[in-house]
Design a protein around this motif. Structure first.
Motif, short mmCIF file in Angstrom:
data_model
loop_
_atom_site.label_atom_id
_atom_site.label_comp_id
_atom_site.label_asym_id
_atom_site.label_seq_id
_atom_site.Cartn_x
_atom_site.Cartn_y
_atom_site.Cartn_z
N THR A 1 30.24 41.32 27.30
CA THR A 1 31.37 41.70 26.44
C THR A 1 32.67 41.83 27.23
N ARG A 2 32.62 42.56 28.35
CA ARG A 2 33.86 42.84 29.09
C ARG A 2 34.30 41.69 29.98
N PHE A 3 33.35 40.87 30.43
CA PHE A 3 33.66 39.81 31.37
C PHE A 3 32.70 38.65 31.11
N LYS B 1 40.30 57.75 40.78
CA LYS B 1 40.52 56.60 39.90
C LYS B 1 39.22 56.16 39.25
N PHE B 2 38.16 56.08 40.05
CA PHE B 2 36.87 55.64 39.53
C PHE B 2 36.19 56.75 38.73
N ILE B 3 36.38 57.99 39.12
CA ILE B 3 35.80 59.11 38.38
C ILE B 3 36.32 59.13 36.95
N ASN B 4 37.57 58.75 36.77
CA ASN B 4 38.19 58.77 35.44
C ASN B 4 38.05 57.45 34.68
N ASP B 5 37.47 56.45 35.32
CA ASP B 5 37.34 55.12 34.71
C ASP B 5 36.08 55.06 33.85
N PRO B 6 36.21 54.78 32.54
CA PRO B 6 35.03 54.72 31.67
C PRO B 6 34.08 53.57 31.98
N ASN B 7 34.52 52.60 32.77
CA ASN B 7 33.61 51.54 33.20
C ASN B 7 32.60 52.03 34.23
N GLU C 1 29.51 46.58 41.60
CA GLU C 1 28.90 46.07 40.37
C GLU C 1 29.97 45.27 39.64
N ILE C 2 29.64 44.05 39.23
CA ILE C 2 30.63 43.16 38.65
C ILE C 2 30.73 43.39 37.14
N ASP C 3 31.72 44.18 36.72
CA ASP C 3 31.97 44.44 35.31
C ASP C 3 33.27 43.83 34.82
N THR C 4 34.20 43.61 35.74
CA THR C 4 35.54 43.12 35.38
C THR C 4 35.98 42.08 36.40
N PRO C 5 37.01 41.28 36.08
CA PRO C 5 37.56 40.34 37.07
C PRO C 5 38.03 41.03 38.34
N GLU C 6 38.52 42.26 38.19
CA GLU C 6 38.97 43.01 39.37
C GLU C 6 37.78 43.33 40.30
N ASP C 7 36.62 43.64 39.69
CA ASP C 7 35.42 43.89 40.50
C ASP C 7 35.03 42.64 41.29
N LEU C 8 35.19 41.47 40.67
CA LEU C 8 34.86 40.23 41.35
C LEU C 8 35.74 40.04 42.59
N LYS C 9 37.00 40.38 42.46
CA LYS C 9 37.92 40.28 43.60
C LYS C 9 37.50 41.24 44.71
N ARG C 10 37.10 42.47 44.34
CA ARG C 10 36.66 43.44 45.33
C ARG C 10 35.39 42.96 46.03
N ALA C 11 34.48 42.36 45.26
CA ALA C 11 33.24 41.85 45.83
C ALA C 11 33.52 40.71 46.80
N ALA C 12 34.43 39.83 46.44
CA ALA C 12 34.78 38.72 47.31
C ALA C 12 35.37 39.22 48.62
#
Length: 238
Positions: free
Chosen positions: A14-16, A132-138, A224-235
Motif C-alpha cells: 500500500t505505502r510503497f 522522529k522515529f518514536i513519533n512516526d506512525p510507520n 525495514e523498507i516501508d517508504t522510498p526514504e527507507d530504501l535510500k537509507r538502506a542503500a
C-alpha cells in the motif's frame, strides 16, 4: 524441532508499491532478504510465499524456493498458514520480505525462546532513540512487562510521557515473528479483531484473543523498507 523460515512477499504494498522488487545495489530487496535468511543456517528450509509471479520468478530463477498463494490474504501470517497447513513443522519464523538486513544472531535468539514450552508466539524489537522515529506512525511501538511479554502494540507513541521526569525505553516492533505451528493456524481461524483493524497491526489479533507475545530485544536489524526514504537509507548502509 523442525524449524523453517517463511517470507511472505506481496507485490502491491500500500505505502510503497513494488518495494520488494526495488534494487539495493546489485540485488532486489526480496533477494537480499531471502539470501540473508538462508545464510543464517538456522533453518531446515527457507521459502518465499507470494501472490506475485514477478516475485516468484525473481526467487526461483536465482535458485531459491518460492510458492504461490492460492487465496487472497489480509496478512503475511495468513499467507504463511495456507502454505504450511500440510507441512510437518514445529516452529515457523515469519521473516518479512522488506527486511533485507536479516542477521543470524537475532533469529537465533528468537528461536531459543521456544525452549520454554509455554511460549506460543515470539517476535523481535529494538530500542528507538530518535524522537522522529518514536513519533512516526510507520514505526510500530510495543510496550512490554518486566518479563518482556507484550502488553500492547501501536502506531501511536506508547507509553505517553505525561511525566517528563520519568525515564522510559521506547521499543520498535520489528515484523519478524516465530510461531508454533498450531498457534499460527489458530490465528488464521480467528476473525480480524477491532484493534487490529484500527491500527493495521496483525499481532494485535493474538493479544485480543488472549495470546501474549514473548518479545526478544535485538541490537540492530538495519532498515525495514516501508517508504522510498527507507530504501535510500538502506542503500546508504550497503
Amino acid at each position: 524441532m523442525k524449524k523453517i523460515a517463511m517470507i511472505p512477499a506481496r507485490y502491491a504494498a500500500t505505502r510503497f508499491p513494488a518495494k520488494l522488487m526495488q534494487l539495493l545495489k546489485d540485488k532486489t530487496v526480496i533477494r537480499h532478504t531471502y539470501d540473508n535468511t538462508v545464510a543464517t543456517n538456522l533453518f531446515d528450509e527457507v521459502m518465499v510465499v507470494t501472490d506475485s509471479e514477478i516475485i516468484f520468478n525473481e526467487i526461483t530463477q536465482h535458485g531459491g524456493k518460492a510458492v504461490m498463494s492460492i487465496k487472497q490474504h489480509e496478512s503475511g501470517s495468513d499467507r504463511i498458514a495456507e502454505a504450511i497447513v500440510n507441512m510437518h513443522v514445529d516452529i515457523v519464523v515469519n521473516v518479512q520480505g522488506d527486511e533485507p538486513f536479516v542477521q543470524k544472531q537475532p533469529l537465533e535468539k528468537l528461536l531459543n525462546v521456544f525452549d520454554d514450552e509455554t511460549v506460543q508466539v515470539a517476535s523481535l524489537m529494538q530500542v528507538l532513540y530518535d524522537e522522529k522515529f518514536i513519533n512516526d506512525p510507520n514505526y510500530v511501538k510495543v510496550a512490554v512487562d518486566k518479563n518482556m511479554i507484550s502488553l500492547f502494540f501501536s502506531r501511536s507513541v506508547i507509553p505517553y510521557l505525561r511525566d517528563k521526569n520519568i525515564a522510559v525505553t521506547y521499543y520498535e516492533h520489528i515484523g519478524v515473528y516465530a510461531f508454533r505451528k498450531q498457534a499460527l493456524l489458530n490465528f488464521t481461524n480467528w476473525p480480524i479483531t477491532p484493534l487490529e483493524a484500527a491500527e493495521k497491526i496483525e499481532c494485535l489479533r493474538y493479544l485480543e484473543n488472549g495470546v501474549p507475545l514473548k518479545m526478544v530485544v535485538t541490537q540492530y536489524m538495519g532498515v525495514e523498507i516501508d517508504t522510498p526514504e527507507d530504501l535510500k537509507r538502506a542503500a546508504a548502509l550497503l
